[in-house]
Design a protein around this motif. Structure first.
Motif, PDB file in Angstrom:
ATOM      1  N   PRO A 187     115.767  19.291  13.404  1.00  0.00           N
ATOM      2  CA  PRO A 187     116.190  20.195  13.383  1.00  0.00           C
ATOM      3  C   PRO A 187     115.345  21.007  12.349  1.00  0.00           C
ATOM      4  CG  PRO A 187     115.743  18.527  10.847  1.00  0.00           C
ATOM      5  CD  PRO A 187     115.803  17.665  12.494  1.00  0.00           C
ATOM      6  N   TYR A 223     118.508  25.524   7.863  1.00  0.00           N
ATOM      7  CA  TYR A 223     119.102  24.546   7.382  1.00  0.00           C
ATOM      8  C   TYR A 223     120.483  25.542   7.809  1.00  0.00           C
ATOM      9  CZ  TYR A 223     122.316  20.068   7.523  1.00  0.00           C
ATOM     10  OH  TYR A 223     122.769  20.128   6.752  1.00  0.00           O
ATOM     11  N   GLN A 239     118.925  22.771  16.628  1.00  0.00           N
ATOM     12  CA  GLN A 239     119.067  21.323  15.793  1.00  0.00           C
ATOM     13  C   GLN A 239     119.123  20.424  17.713  1.00  0.00           C
ATOM     14  OE1 GLN A 239     122.801  19.908  13.661  1.00  0.00           O
ATOM     15  NE2 GLN A 239     121.731  18.186  12.800  1.00  0.00           N
TER      16      GLN A 239
END
Length: 139
Positions: free
Chosen positions: A32, A36, A78
């Motif tokens: 990732p 986020y 991601q």
């Protein structure tokens, strides 16, 4: 002579397929990158919020518009194993007053799957100290 050419073709074909097979056998971690983003946090974003509230909710933006500080970009990339990378971009626009005028998420975020993670439960509701005493008792 014919046997040598058949063996050469066979050797080349095996070596070419083994390279592509080798890449699939090696474990690749999930990577990732960026901000986020979670669906719950994005759902809490509302028009009229101040930049401090947005930053508290979503964190520092990955990019700000170089020509005006009224647009923030939250980019989340991601890549899971050998799958293609997925990019999610949240654009937050501010008006002249400094509050959120509108925001746009380019595509829906994946839902969290926390159902697989369960807390550790002790048998018979014993304390951890009692469980350790039972584990190390030799009688």
């Amino acid at each position: 002579m014919r046997l040598k050419s058949v063996l050469a073709i066979l050797l080349i074909s095996i070596s070419a397929t083994s390279c592509s097979l080798y890449n699939k056998l090696v474990y690749r971690i999930d990577v990732p990158q960026g901000n986020y983003l979670q669906a719950e946090q994005v759902a809490q974003l509302q028009n009229g919020m101040t930049p401090e509230q947005v930053q508290y909710l979503l964190g520092t933006p990955m990019l700000t518009d170089p020509y005006s500080s009224y647009t923030w970009y939250y980019v989340y990339l991601q890549q899971k194993g050998y799958e293609d990378p997925e990019q999610y971009t949240l654009t937050v626009n501010f008006n002249q007053k400094g509050t959120v005028s509108d925001f746009n998420l380019d595509r829906p975020l994946p839902q969290q799957q926390d159902a697989d993670i369960k807390p550790l439960e002790l048998e018979n509701n014993k304390s951890w100290w009692q469980s350790m005493k039972d584990f190390f008792s030799f009688s």
